[in-house]
Design a protein around this motif. Structure first.
Motif, PDB file in Angstrom:
ATOM      1  N   UNK A   1     -20.846   9.441 -22.635  1.00  8.56           N
ATOM      2  CA  UNK A   1     -20.457   9.402 -21.228  1.00  8.56           C
ATOM      3  C   UNK A   1     -21.432   8.610 -20.375  1.00  8.56           C
ATOM      4  N   UNK A   2     -22.663   8.444 -20.816  1.00  5.86           N
ATOM      5  CA  UNK A   2     -23.642   7.701 -20.027  1.00  5.86           C
ATOM      6  C   UNK A   2     -23.330   6.205 -20.010  1.00  5.86           C
ATOM      7  N   UNK A   3     -22.498   5.749 -20.941  1.00  2.31           N
ATOM      8  CA  UNK A   3     -22.060   4.358 -20.897  1.00  2.31           C
ATOM      9  C   UNK A   3     -21.131   4.103 -19.715  1.00  2.31           C
ATOM     10  N   UNK A   4     -20.594   5.157 -19.103  1.00  2.00           N
ATOM     11  CA  UNK A   4     -19.837   4.985 -17.863  1.00  2.00           C
ATOM     12  C   UNK A   4     -20.727   4.349 -16.802  1.00  2.00           C
ATOM     13  N   UNK A   5     -21.974   4.800 -16.721  1.00  6.50           N
ATOM     14  CA  UNK A   5     -22.907   4.268 -15.726  1.00  6.50           C
ATOM     15  C   UNK A   5     -23.227   2.809 -16.043  1.00  6.50           C
ATOM     16  N   UNK A   6     -23.265   2.485 -17.335  1.00  3.96           N
ATOM     17  CA  UNK A   6     -23.513   1.095 -17.727  1.00  3.96           C
ATOM     18  C   UNK A   6     -22.289   0.219 -17.430  1.00  3.96           C
ATOM     19  N   UNK A   7     -21.104   0.761 -17.683  1.00  2.77           N
ATOM     20  CA  UNK A   7     -19.887   0.011 -17.365  1.00  2.77           C
ATOM     21  C   UNK A   7     -19.829  -0.321 -15.875  1.00  2.77           C
ATOM     22  N   UNK A   8     -20.215   0.625 -15.039  1.00  2.00           N
ATOM     23  CA  UNK A   8     -20.192   0.430 -13.589  1.00  2.00           C
ATOM     24  C   UNK A   8     -21.399  -0.349 -13.088  1.00  2.00           C
ATOM     25  N   UNK A   9     -22.431  -0.511 -13.950  1.00  2.00           N
ATOM     26  CA  UNK A   9     -23.686  -1.178 -13.564  1.00  2.00           C
ATOM     27  C   UNK A   9     -24.293  -0.530 -12.316  1.00  2.00           C
ATOM     28  N   UNK A  10     -24.298   0.800 -12.310  1.00  2.00           N
ATOM     29  CA  UNK A  10     -24.870   1.549 -11.187  1.00  2.00           C
ATOM     30  C   UNK A  10     -26.375   1.378 -11.141  1.00  2.00           C
ATOM     31  N   UNK A  11     -26.908   1.137  -9.946  1.00  2.00           N
ATOM     32  CA  UNK A  11     -28.361   1.145  -9.775  1.00  2.00           C
ATOM     33  C   UNK A  11     -28.701   1.658  -8.385  1.00  2.00           C
TER      34      UNK A  11
END
Length: 308
Positions: A213-223
């Motif tokens: 599920x942490x790849x969701x944050x990578x997909x969105x490129x959240x920073x």
């Protein structure tokens, strides 16, 4: 003389013991490298195909993991409305070109969740991006876009699919979709602020691929650029919360992550102080106080971190 013989015998014994130890270590090393040994999976950064149209130039490639194959891309673009695939999505004979911009639902029109429940109840599981696209079209009436967006809608991410619907509907639908996804498929609410050329009245519901599920944050490129926190810094913080209480990530955009808290902390006040340190805007530009944050978490169990 006997002393000298004793010393020599001792030296020989030590050498024999050292030789035995080296052989034992070598054997362990060989056994440890056996193909039958299960090696830990290293997390990977989700990246698009560098040859894909509209691929952002600043992504680092990591192979073809997660890239849509031709059958899936054709099926998604065709988005057959009347023909539901039994097991595997079938490509249309004459695939239609993907629209340049999403068609948002008319103002005031919402997802029919009775229909959504009926469609999802007949599925069992969703095993490919193409199947996910067909389901989203049946529920929303929209042909899924062959991309999601990052950087507040300014850039396209060509290895996901998405539809644009009202944000609360998108979140509700994510809750319904996630338990059905297999084969490393992920669903989440994506961009909801449109600062680029694309302008929409709703939020993205995105389907992509990743190992966790942490790849969701990578997909969105959240920073959190204003706090010097990278995508991986945010993931580290989320993993810490997940290890102690359990979380289920439901939304991620350029500057925010939303998740359900699976277990309430015994000391909710201390937990809220931790969240405030991790994401000050959650309080300062959000709920207004730690007490209000405590009440919100106690009532809903849902947290949306936001870094301005």
């Amino acid at each position: 003389m006997s002393l000298l013989i004793g010393v020599l015998i001792g030296i020989v014994l030590i050498q024999l013991l050292n030789l035995y130890k080296k052989k034992a270590d070598a054997k362990k090393k060989v056994e440890g490298s056996s193909s039958n040994e299960r090696k830990p999976i290293e997390p990977y950064r989700w990246t698009p195909d560098g040859n894909a149209a509209d691929a952002p130039s600043d992504f680092q490639l990591s192979g073809n993991a997660g890239v849509l194959n031709e059958e899936e891309r054709t099926a998604v673009e065709a988005a057959e409305a009347d023909e539901w695939p039994d097991k595997e999505a079938r490509p249309a004979e004459e695939p239609a070109a993907a629209p340049a911009q999403a068609e948002s639902l008319p103002e005031g029109e919402r997802i029919d969740f009775n229909r959504a429940s009926e469609v999802l109840g007949s599925v069992g599981e969703i095993r490919s991006m193409a199947e996910a696209g067909m389901i989203l079209q049946r529920i929303s009436g929209q042909a899924p876009l062959p991309y999601s967006t990052i950087d507040f809608g300014r850039r396209r991410y060509p290895q996901c699919i998405s539809i644009i619907i009202e944000e609360t509907d998108a979140l509700r639908l994510v809750y319904m979709l996630q338990p059905l996804l297999t084969n490393e498929l992920l669903a989440f609410v994506g961009t909801n602020q449109w600062l680029g050329e694309e302008k929409h009245a709703g939020a993205e519901l995105v389907v992509g691929r990743g190992e966790t599920q942490f790849d969701i944050v990578r997909l969105a490129q959240t920073d959190a650029a204003n706090y010097d926190s990278s995508t991986e810094d945010i993931i580290t913080g989320l993993k810490s919360i997940d290890a102690r209480y359990g979380i289920s990530i439901k939304a991620a955009s350029s500057d925010s992550v939303g998740f359900a808290l699976l277990n309430q902390p015994n000391d909710l006040h201390t937990f809220c102080e931790e969240l405030y340190a991790f994401c000050p805007d959650l309080v300062d530009q959000g709920v207004g106080s730690l007490e209000a944050l405590e009440q919100h978490i106690a009532n809903t169990g849902y947290i949306e971190l936001w870094w301005d």
